[in-house]
Design a protein around this motif. Structure first.
Motif, PDB file in Angstrom:
ATOM      1  N   GLU A 105       0.600  -0.901  -0.202  1.00 12.87           N
ATOM      2  CA  GLU A 105      -0.132  -0.255  -0.240  1.00 12.87           C
ATOM      3  C   GLU A 105       0.932   0.603   0.200  1.00 12.87           C
ATOM      4  N   VAL A 106       2.625   1.017   0.201  1.00 11.09           N
ATOM      5  CA  VAL A 106       3.050   2.332   0.171  1.00 11.09           C
ATOM      6  C   VAL A 106       3.185   2.738  -1.033  1.00 11.09           C
ATOM      7  N   ARG A 107       3.037   4.254  -1.405  1.00  9.62           N
ATOM      8  CA  ARG A 107       3.356   4.152  -3.028  1.00  9.62           C
ATOM      9  C   ARG A 107       4.095   4.828  -3.384  1.00  9.62           C
ATOM     10  N   VAL A 108       5.020   5.244  -2.378  1.00  6.72           N
ATOM     11  CA  VAL A 108       6.064   6.931  -2.488  1.00  6.72           C
ATOM     12  C   VAL A 108       6.841   6.838  -0.570  1.00  6.72           C
ATOM     13  N   GLU A 109       7.845   6.951  -0.926  1.00  2.00           N
ATOM     14  CA  GLU A 109       8.709   7.107   0.225  1.00  2.00           C
ATOM     15  C   GLU A 109       9.698   7.929  -0.736  1.00  2.00           C
ATOM     16  N   ILE A 110      10.185   9.135   0.923  1.00  2.00           N
ATOM     17  CA  ILE A 110      10.773  10.369  -0.606  1.00  2.00           C
ATOM     18  C   ILE A 110      12.079  10.302   1.121  1.00  2.00           C
ATOM     19  N   GLN A 111      13.081  10.398   1.021  1.00  2.00           N
ATOM     20  CA  GLN A 111      15.104  10.439   2.261  1.00  2.00           C
ATOM     21  C   GLN A 111      15.533  11.969   1.206  1.00  2.00           C
ATOM     22  N   ILE A 112      15.397  12.600   2.048  1.00  2.00           N
ATOM     23  CA  ILE A 112      15.875  13.871   2.656  1.00  2.00           C
ATOM     24  C   ILE A 112      17.447  14.527   2.967  1.00  2.00           C
ATOM     25  N   VAL A 113      18.102  15.042   2.115  1.00  2.71           N
ATOM     26  CA  VAL A 113      19.782  15.913   2.690  1.00  2.71           C
ATOM     27  C   VAL A 113      19.159  17.510   2.770  1.00  2.71           C
ATOM     28  N   ALA A 114      19.587  17.714   4.022  1.00  2.00           N
ATOM     29  CA  ALA A 114      19.133  18.691   3.857  1.00  2.00           C
ATOM     30  C   ALA A 114      20.615  20.029   4.982  1.00  2.00           C
ATOM     31  N   ALA A 115      21.182  21.454   4.222  1.00  2.00           N
ATOM     32  CA  ALA A 115      21.624  21.757   5.203  1.00  2.00           C
ATOM     33  C   ALA A 115      20.673  22.162   6.409  1.00  2.00           C
ATOM     34  N   GLN A 116      21.233  22.798   7.598  1.00  2.00           N
ATOM     35  CA  GLN A 116      20.844  23.126   8.606  1.00  2.00           C
ATOM     36  C   GLN A 116      21.347  24.422   8.387  1.00  2.00           C
ATOM     37  N   ALA A 117      19.887  25.364   8.959  1.00  2.00           N
ATOM     38  CA  ALA A 117      19.539  26.697   9.102  1.00  2.00           C
ATOM     39  C   ALA A 117      20.619  27.414   9.386  1.00  2.00           C
ATOM     40  N   GLY A 118      21.503  28.954   9.027  1.00  2.00           N
ATOM     41  CA  GLY A 118      22.551  29.471   9.850  1.00  2.00           C
ATOM     42  C   GLY A 118      22.994  28.906  10.830  1.00  2.00           C
TER      43      GLY A 118
END
Length: 118
Positions: A105-118
């Motif tokens: 039933e899982v149609r989408v999974e998203i993995q993220i890499v982001a920079a912290q603010a400041g």
């Protein structure tokens, strides 16, 4: 450099922060009974919440990996939600692949890499 982990479970942490970079585990919708658009919206909302908790936001996303159960059926619907969500001028590097996800039933999974603010 220290490593901070958020929402630690036995197998994984929802987020790991190191050296100003936030690594999110693959995120899913809360309600897996919905269509691709609903699941994508809920997944993106989960990403927003975790990024805020980790001291970041969607304007600071460096890369995204999107996993779709059925890329032929769901790519357009997922992209409609993604395009409405991503910050103008701040589109991250991105890959989208078809994958056999942990439950049918899982149609989408998203993995993220982001920079912290400041």
């Amino acid at each position: 450099m220290s490593i901070e982990r958020l929402h630690v479970a036995s197998r994984y942490s929802e987020a790991v922060i190191h050296n100003g970079v936030v690594y999110l585990s693959g995120q899913l919708a809360d309600d897996l009974s919905g269509d691709i658009r609903q699941q994508t919206r809920e997944t993106l909302a989960a990403i927003d919440r975790l990024l805020t908790e980790a001291g970041s936001d969607k304007t600071r996303i460096l890369s995204a990996t999107l996993y779709l159960r059925d890329i032929d059926a769901d790519y357009a619907g997922m992209n409609a939600e993604w395009d409405a969500w991503v910050a103008p001028g701040a589109a991250p590097a991105r890959a989208t692949v078809q994958a056999r996800l942990y439950a049918p039933e899982v149609r989408v999974e998203i993995q993220i890499v982001a920079a912290q603010a400041g």
